[in-house]
Design a protein around this motif. Structure first.
Motif, PDB file in Angstrom:
ATOM      1  N   ASP A  24      34.707   1.392  64.111  1.00  0.00           N
ATOM      2  CA  ASP A  24      33.412   0.692  64.259  1.00  0.00           C
ATOM      3  C   ASP A  24      32.252   1.672  64.151  1.00  0.00           C
ATOM      4  N   ARG A  25      32.342   2.790  64.884  1.00  0.00           N
ATOM      5  CA  ARG A  25      31.255   3.776  64.864  1.00  0.00           C
ATOM      6  C   ARG A  25      31.077   4.362  63.478  1.00  0.00           C
ATOM      7  N   PHE A  26      32.196   4.615  62.784  1.00  0.00           N
ATOM      8  CA  PHE A  26      32.098   5.130  61.409  1.00  0.00           C
ATOM      9  C   PHE A  26      31.358   4.123  60.530  1.00  0.00           C
ATOM     10  N   LEU A  27      31.686   2.837  60.692  1.00  0.00           N
ATOM     11  CA  LEU A  27      31.050   1.794  59.878  1.00  0.00           C
ATOM     12  C   LEU A  27      29.554   1.753  60.141  1.00  0.00           C
ATOM     13  N   GLU A  28      29.173   2.005  61.394  1.00  0.00           N
ATOM     14  CA  GLU A  28      27.748   1.993  61.744  1.00  0.00           C
ATOM     15  C   GLU A  28      27.028   3.201  61.172  1.00  0.00           C
ATOM     16  N   LYS A  70      24.668  16.091  49.476  1.00  0.00           N
ATOM     17  CA  LYS A  70      25.702  15.672  48.534  1.00  0.00           C
ATOM     18  C   LYS A  70      26.277  14.338  49.033  1.00  0.00           C
ATOM     19  N   SER A  71      26.452  13.367  48.113  1.00  0.00           N
ATOM     20  CA  SER A  71      26.983  12.094  48.609  1.00  0.00           C
ATOM     21  C   SER A  71      28.501  12.031  48.459  1.00  0.00           C
ATOM     22  N   TYR A  72      29.093  11.437  49.459  1.00  0.00           N
ATOM     23  CA  TYR A  72      30.549  11.344  49.524  1.00  0.00           C
ATOM     24  C   TYR A  72      30.997   9.899  49.646  1.00  0.00           C
ATOM     25  N   LYS A 161      35.738  16.388  70.744  1.00  0.00           N
ATOM     26  CA  LYS A 161      35.593  15.619  71.979  1.00  0.00           C
ATOM     27  C   LYS A 161      34.636  14.477  71.689  1.00  0.00           C
ATOM     28  N   ILE A 162      35.144  13.244  71.759  1.00  0.00           N
ATOM     29  CA  ILE A 162      34.290  12.119  71.359  1.00  0.00           C
ATOM     30  C   ILE A 162      34.346  10.953  72.343  1.00  0.00           C
ATOM     31  N   SER A 163      33.375  10.084  72.207  1.00  0.00           N
ATOM     32  CA  SER A 163      33.459   8.771  72.831  1.00  0.00           C
ATOM     33  C   SER A 163      33.231   7.754  71.726  1.00  0.00           C
ATOM     34  N   ALA A 164      34.298   7.034  71.386  1.00  0.00           N
ATOM     35  CA  ALA A 164      34.158   6.018  70.341  1.00  0.00           C
ATOM     36  C   ALA A 164      33.268   4.896  70.842  1.00  0.00           C
ATOM     37  N   LYS A 165      33.143   4.805  72.168  1.00  0.00           N
ATOM     38  CA  LYS A 165      32.326   3.740  72.737  1.00  0.00           C
ATOM     39  C   LYS A 165      30.829   4.064  72.598  1.00  0.00           C
ATOM     40  N   THR A 166      30.433   5.253  73.049  1.00  0.00           N
ATOM     41  CA  THR A 166      29.005   5.586  73.009  1.00  0.00           C
ATOM     42  C   THR A 166      28.595   6.231  71.688  1.00  0.00           C
ATOM     43  N   GLY A 167      29.577   6.734  70.945  1.00  0.00           N
ATOM     44  CA  GLY A 167      29.269   7.366  69.666  1.00  0.00           C
ATOM     45  C   GLY A 167      29.128   8.883  69.771  1.00  0.00           C
ATOM     46  N   GLU A 168      29.215   9.387  70.996  1.00  0.00           N
ATOM     47  CA  GLU A 168      29.080  10.831  71.189  1.00  0.00           C
ATOM     48  C   GLU A 168      30.141  11.593  70.384  1.00  0.00           C
ATOM     49  N   GLY A 169      29.697  12.573  69.603  1.00  0.00           N
ATOM     50  CA  GLY A 169      30.634  13.427  68.864  1.00  0.00           C
ATOM     51  C   GLY A 169      31.211  12.807  67.606  1.00  0.00           C
ATOM     52  N   VAL A 170      30.884  11.519  67.351  1.00  0.00           N
ATOM     53  CA  VAL A 170      31.536  10.828  66.232  1.00  0.00           C
ATOM     54  C   VAL A 170      31.018  11.316  64.869  1.00  0.00           C
ATOM     55  N   GLU A 171      29.731  11.570  64.798  1.00  0.00           N
ATOM     56  CA  GLU A 171      29.160  12.023  63.523  1.00  0.00           C
ATOM     57  C   GLU A 171      29.736  13.397  63.142  1.00  0.00           C
ATOM     58  N   ASN A 172      29.864  14.254  64.156  1.00  0.00           N
ATOM     59  CA  ASN A 172      30.498  15.561  63.924  1.00  0.00           C
ATOM     60  C   ASN A 172      31.895  15.416  63.360  1.00  0.00           C
ATOM     61  N   LEU A 174      33.091  12.924  61.680  1.00  0.00           N
ATOM     62  CA  LEU A 174      33.044  12.434  60.302  1.00  0.00           C
ATOM     63  C   LEU A 174      32.738  13.583  59.332  1.00  0.00           C
ATOM     64  N   GLU A 175      31.861  14.488  59.785  1.00  0.00           N
ATOM     65  CA  GLU A 175      31.550  15.632  58.928  1.00  0.00           C
ATOM     66  C   GLU A 175      32.751  16.568  58.806  1.00  0.00           C
ATOM     67  N   ALA A 176      33.546  16.635  59.891  1.00  0.00           N
ATOM     68  CA  ALA A 176      34.763  17.452  59.827  1.00  0.00           C
ATOM     69  C   ALA A 176      35.748  16.884  58.816  1.00  0.00           C
ATOM     70  N   VAL A 177      35.757  15.559  58.697  1.00  0.00           N
ATOM     71  CA  VAL A 177      36.620  14.910  57.701  1.00  0.00           C
ATOM     72  C   VAL A 177      36.255  15.423  56.308  1.00  0.00           C
ATOM     73  N   ILE A 178      34.936  15.477  56.038  1.00  0.00           N
ATOM     74  CA  ILE A 178      34.483  15.941  54.727  1.00  0.00           C
ATOM     75  C   ILE A 178      34.825  17.417  54.535  1.00  0.00           C
ATOM     76  N   GLU A 179      34.646  18.187  55.604  1.00  0.00           N
ATOM     77  CA  GLU A 179      34.845  19.619  55.491  1.00  0.00           C
ATOM     78  C   GLU A 179      36.321  20.018  55.389  1.00  0.00           C
TER      79      GLU A 179
END
Ligand code: GDP
Ligand code: MG
Length: 589
Positions: A24-28, A70-72, A161-172, A174-179
């Protein structure tokens, strides 16, 4: 050519550790779903998934993200966590290059964390570790991080370290996925050809577009007006539409190497679609490595409640099989319940979900026999208990290797289950405050109510995974149930000899409560090896239901008589003993 801007990955985890919420957070973050349309566990689209709060089907979605201008394109596949659906997980893994292994920090590593990790390792995926639910500030967080790092073989600092509920750490994350996750496969498989080559990893039926396959393109490109060839089923077809998952179907012109999307095949016959098959534009191409066929381990016969629904049931099963390639079925006949199917399933939940999907998605209600495992009698397999002869030399039953992870405090309670569920070869291994228990157990015990019992002795804290490893000689006997002298089809079961009398007692007592009275008294008998080992009697009904209404109230009497008549019509006759579908369902529970 490799698509350097595409990342394909899955989220894997034990059930309830937060995969769908993370999705959900990724979709947002990627604005894939408009915020006004966003709802919790968005990718759990099946009505049943939303009702039960679990993921049953893998769900692919394509997202766009810009990092350092760069777009992914990020293709995420959300996966189910329950062991009965691990075939879904393994198929998703063959379509991607990396995995996020998510662990609920309040729970720590669980049985399915381990099981999924091993499948992902074996598939050669890059694995990124993440601990979830840090908003709950679990005191054991550092320890869980250490355990997860040890499992993956990375440093604790590399665990997100993330919270899928609050979104904390989620963007990081996602960037790790790209990296860290590699862009499509390094070496294209048949690079000199550069023609379209794609793996079918799922399929489903769409009322408007017909049979659709989910694909991962491994080489070249496939365009929306191409003629495709399916290697395993030797089928040619003209594409009707091509596109990607947004997560709704979104048509596009072409899919190129590294991309995940769908193809509306224009094929009408579900039998022409094989999961794991290769789609190509050039019939001379060699097939991609497909999937190992899943082996059903739990067998259940099921029949339409309304016997004229048989053809509809058949069609429904064919459509469902498109979307559930682990589902196996063949025609079956039962003297009492009529025409139906014998289904093979990957576990009891898999069967339950199938029955519920038939009801919800196809409006067909079914009556089923008790789930059974397949027993071995010499060279033959017996998966319907009624086929077991009364006398035989040696019978073997399937054995699973069980792995249970539990907090130490519940160890005693779990050991109490040992005898009831015929566990053997038990070994324990301490892991800080937890214990990993490995044991052997008959599959038949696992599909009884092991799941519930384990949960109750461990207050829900123990988890397990299993795999079929062996067949072993067992001391088993067939138990038949007779009502008013007639054997009731679908109630035959196989039990260990030493339990058979107590099981027989339980069953006849239960049936006495469930079965409606008739005009005559009915004996309920449990028979094993030609001997009645338990019996109960249901007394006869009072002859005339209106009899007690002596005197004047004529209209009331008439009403009751009418009702009685109607009641008779509604009875579904199952042999001479009349048992309604409702009653039968109760007997099976
Ligand atoms: P899945 O089975 O792995 O897909 O798990 P779900 O995404 O369905 O989540 C299971 C439960 O955990 C749901 O009730 C979520 O709301 C909850 N949950 C998920 N992530 C978090 C989190 O970061 N913090 C908290 N407090 N709850 C979460
Ligand atoms: Mg989920």
């Amino acid at each position: 050519m490799s698509n350097s801007n595409i990342r394909n990955f899955v989220v894997i985890a034990h059930i309830d550790h937060g995969k769908s919420t993370l999705a959900d957070r990724f979709l947002e973050i990627t604005n894939t779903v408009e915020s006004r349309r966003m709802k919790e566990q968005y990718l759990d689209q099946l009505e049943l998934e939303r009702e039960r709060g679990i993921t049953i089907k893998m769900a692919p979605v394509r997202m766009a993200y810009t990092l350092n201008s760069k777009s992914y394109i990020l293709n995420l596949i959300d996966t189910p966590g329950h062991p009965d659906f691990s075939y879904e997980v393994s198929r998703a893994l063959a379509a991607v290059e990396g995995a996020i292994l998510l662990v609920d920090a309040t729970q720590g590593i669980q049985a399915q964390t381990l099981a999924n990790f091993h499948i992902a390792r074996k598939a050669g995926l890059k694995i990124i570790g993440a601990v979830n639910k840090i908003d709950m500030h679990p005191p054991q967080l550092p320890q869980v991080i250490k355990e997860l790092a040890d499992l993956i073989g990375c440093t604790p600092e590399e665990i997100h370290k993330i919270s899928a509920k609050t979104g904390e750490g989620v963007e990081n994350l996602l960037e790790a996925v790209i990296e860290f996750i590699p862009a499509s496969s390094e070496a294209p498989l048949q690079s000199e050809m550069q023609a379209g080559l794609a793996l079918i990893f799922d399929s489903f039926y769409d009322d408007h577009k017909g049979i659709i396959v989910s694909v991962r393109v491994f080489d070249g490109e496939i365009k929306d007006d191409d003629e495709i060839y399916l290697i395993a089923t030797n089928t040619h077809s003209k594409i009707k539409e091509i596109g990607y998952f947004s997560p709704q179907l979104k048509p596009t012109k072409k899919l190129t190497e590294g991309e995940i999307g769908y193809i509306a095949t224009g094929i009408k016959d579900p039998k022409k679609i094989k999961i794991g098959d290769t789609i190509t534009l050039n019939p001379k191409h060699l097939a991609l490595p497909g999937y190992e066929e899943p082996k059903p381990v739990v067998f259940v016969s099921f029949y339409p409640e309304e016997s004229d629904d048989f053809e509809d049931l058949k069609k429904a099963l064919q459509k469902l099989k498109l979307n559930d390639s682990a589902l196996k079925f063949e025609p079956d006949f039962n003297e009492v319940l009529g025409r139906g199917f014998k289904g093979g399933f990957l576990g009891k939940l898999h069967f339950e979900i199938t029955a519920e999907r038939l009801e919800k998605e196809f409006k067909i209600r079914t009556i089923n026999s008790f789930p059974s495992v397949a027993y071995k009698l010499g060279d033959i397999f017996i998966s319907n208990p009624k086929d077991l002869p009364d006398d035989f030399n040696e019978i073997q039953e399937p054995i699973v290797k069980l792995e249970i992870i539990t907090p130490i405090v519940y160890l005693g309670g779990i050991f109490q289950l040992k005898k009831i569920f015929r566990m053997s070869d038990i070994q324990t291994q301490n892991q800080r405050d937890k214990v990993l228990i490995t044991a052997k157990m008959p599959l038949a015990e696992l599909i009884s109510d092991f799941d519930d019992k384990l949960k109750s002795v461990s207050s829900g804290f123990a988890s397990f995974s299993y795999e079929l490893i062996d067949y072993q000689k067992a001391d088993l006997k067939k138990l038949e149930i007779l009502v008013a002298g007639e054997p009731i089809a679908g109630l035959v079961r196989i039990f260990p000899k030493k339990n058979i009398e107590s099981e027989a007692r339980k069953i006849v007592e239960r049936l006495k409560k469930i079965l409606p009275r008739q005009q005559f008294s009915q004996a309920i008998q449990a028979v094993a090896g030609g001997r009645i080992i338990a019996r109960e009697t249901i007394p006869a009904l009072k002859k005339d239901v209106a009899g007690y209404l002596y005197g004047g109230d004529r209209t009331r009497k008439m009403k009751l008589w009418k009702k009685q008549k109607k009641g008779k019509k509604k009875l579904k006759t199952m042999g001479r003993v009349k048992i309604t579908a409702e009653t039968f369902k109760k007997m099976i529970q």
